[in-house]
Motif scaffolding. Sequence first.
Motif, PDB file in Angstrom:
ATOM      1  N   THR A   1      -3.396  43.704  17.523  1.00 47.51           N
ATOM      2  CA  THR A   1      -3.490  42.972  17.692  1.00 47.51           C
ATOM      3  C   THR A   1      -2.883  41.917  18.127  1.00 47.51           C
ATOM      4  O   THR A   1      -2.079  41.125  18.831  1.00 47.51           O
ATOM      5  N   PHE A   2      -2.451  41.117  16.696  1.00 51.37           N
ATOM      6  CA  PHE A   2      -1.804  39.819  16.375  1.00 51.37           C
ATOM      7  C   PHE A   2      -0.356  40.561  16.472  1.00 51.37           C
ATOM      8  O   PHE A   2       0.150  39.859  17.456  1.00 51.37           O
ATOM      9  N   GLY A   3       0.456  41.808  16.220  1.00 54.90           N
ATOM     10  CA  GLY A   3       1.339  42.230  16.926  1.00 54.90           C
ATOM     11  C   GLY A   3       2.477  42.097  17.913  1.00 54.90           C
ATOM     12  O   GLY A   3       2.309  41.921  18.420  1.00 54.90           O
ATOM     13  N   PHE A   4       0.892  42.435  18.787  1.00 56.35           N
ATOM     14  CA  PHE A   4       1.004  42.601  20.447  1.00 56.35           C
ATOM     15  C   PHE A   4       1.698  41.299  20.870  1.00 56.35           C
ATOM     16  O   PHE A   4       2.158  41.195  22.008  1.00 56.35           O
ATOM     17  N   LEU A   5       0.300  40.117  20.478  1.00 54.82           N
ATOM     18  CA  LEU A   5       0.505  39.156  21.054  1.00 54.82           C
ATOM     19  C   LEU A   5       1.925  38.293  20.734  1.00 54.82           C
ATOM     20  O   LEU A   5       2.195  37.921  21.505  1.00 54.82           O
ATOM     21  N   MET A   6       2.129  38.599  19.414  1.00 53.52           N
ATOM     22  CA  MET A   6       3.681  37.995  18.452  1.00 53.52           C
ATOM     23  C   MET A   6       4.815  39.134  19.365  1.00 53.52           C
ATOM     24  O   MET A   6       5.481  38.124  20.323  1.00 53.52           O
ATOM     25  N   SER A   7       4.555  40.550  19.599  1.00 52.98           N
ATOM     26  CA  SER A   7       5.750  41.042  20.556  1.00 52.98           C
ATOM     27  C   SER A   7       5.565  40.483  22.360  1.00 52.98           C
ATOM     28  O   SER A   7       7.246  39.849  22.389  1.00 52.98           O
TER      29      SER A   7
END
Length: 446
Positions: free
Chosen positions: A277-283
């Motif tokens: 989820t963190f990765g999706f937000l940063m992406s």
Amino acid sequence: MYMVKENMKPSEHDAGAVSAFKLLTRAFRHRNYCLFFAGQSVSLIGTWIQNIAMSWLVYRLTGSAFLLGLIGFTSQIPLFLLSPFTGVLADRCNRQHVLIWTQTLSLIQATLLAVLVLTDTVRVAQLIILSVFIGVVNAVDVPARQAFVLEMVESREDLGNAIALNSAMFNGARLIGPSIAGIMIATIGEGTCFLINAISYVGVIAALAAMKVKRKEPAAKGTRILQGLREGFAYAYGFLPIRAILLLLVLISLVGMPYIVLLPILAKDILLGGAHTFGFLMSASGVGALTSTLYLAARRNVLGLGRVIYLSCGLFAIALMGLSFSRTMWMAIPFCLLAGLGMIAQLASSNTIIQTIVDEDKRGRIMSIHAMSFLGMSPFGSLMCGSLASRIGVPYTMLMGGAICLAGSFLFRRSLPAIRKAARPVYMQMGILPQTPPEAKSGDGT
């Protein structure tokens, strides 16, 4: 309608597309910049992987919003304390050699992190020490790298395009790196992320070593460091366009930029997600940022960027406030995209204006003050917002930050006529604006 299509000449359409592409990538005409871009692209992906892994590791080990902010503080406070002095040195030293050393030291830091995590001996105190170490390295690296851009492109008219392409490269890595990091953290852990970052530095070190740069005489030779420092600050804060841009950057760095530090908490505690989820937000933030930098790279000059600054700052502020109300990943992703678009459009536009109008003999010092105003203030913002979030929660902290950024956007907008008036003589002298009479349109210029 069909007659128009039949009369269109494919060759003219193709020529237009080729011309637009050449305009977008004109800095690649310079061999040194091509080498830098290739090596740095690989290294930045590794850096983003490490940044995401570090944030997740700290929060996994401690569960503390304060310690998450503290790590951000310790990694960036050296830039605030040292960059004014390293900026003077950037006007004196061989910048190519300085960058080779800073990238080598960054490789060593990433390797130490990998060893500590992979051997399961990592402690928070060790992370703080290594964060301070990389902060010192960056305090030397950032002013030298910013000032080195003109040496690589060897042409002032290509400088704005090179700066925008640098931002595009940074945000392209920001798009790719977090996605890779999110998957890697969830599958094989943070240690491998640090190891990959260490390996990625090999490319940029090789690229820097392969460059053939004409050695220039130091602009500040014979000047005492403190005297040079005073000259830089007097110049930066005595000229309204630069002063207004720097003050807005300070505000954004204190209350806006720390949203990135708070995203791991938002992803885990508010959105009830994990590393992916963190990765999706940063992406998503990276997608918005990359979009804005491609737009800026296609611009022919700096005219109109003052308007871009206050509009993008306002967009960033609204996105932060929207993010504070998000309770699902799919609601948060669009706001992260808009936040990335607004934030980077403002930062890249600010950088382009400053680098365009600054006197050449003060470039290293002004870029160090720029770094101090933006990156150097971020640790205070990280510490402040981390402490505030531990008391009132992440959503309210983001809401307050967005509201303050919106106020800053309105204040900059009110100052824009005076900023344009002050910048006009510089633009006319440089040939960016024609020699027009005083009754020229107020919308021209910055």
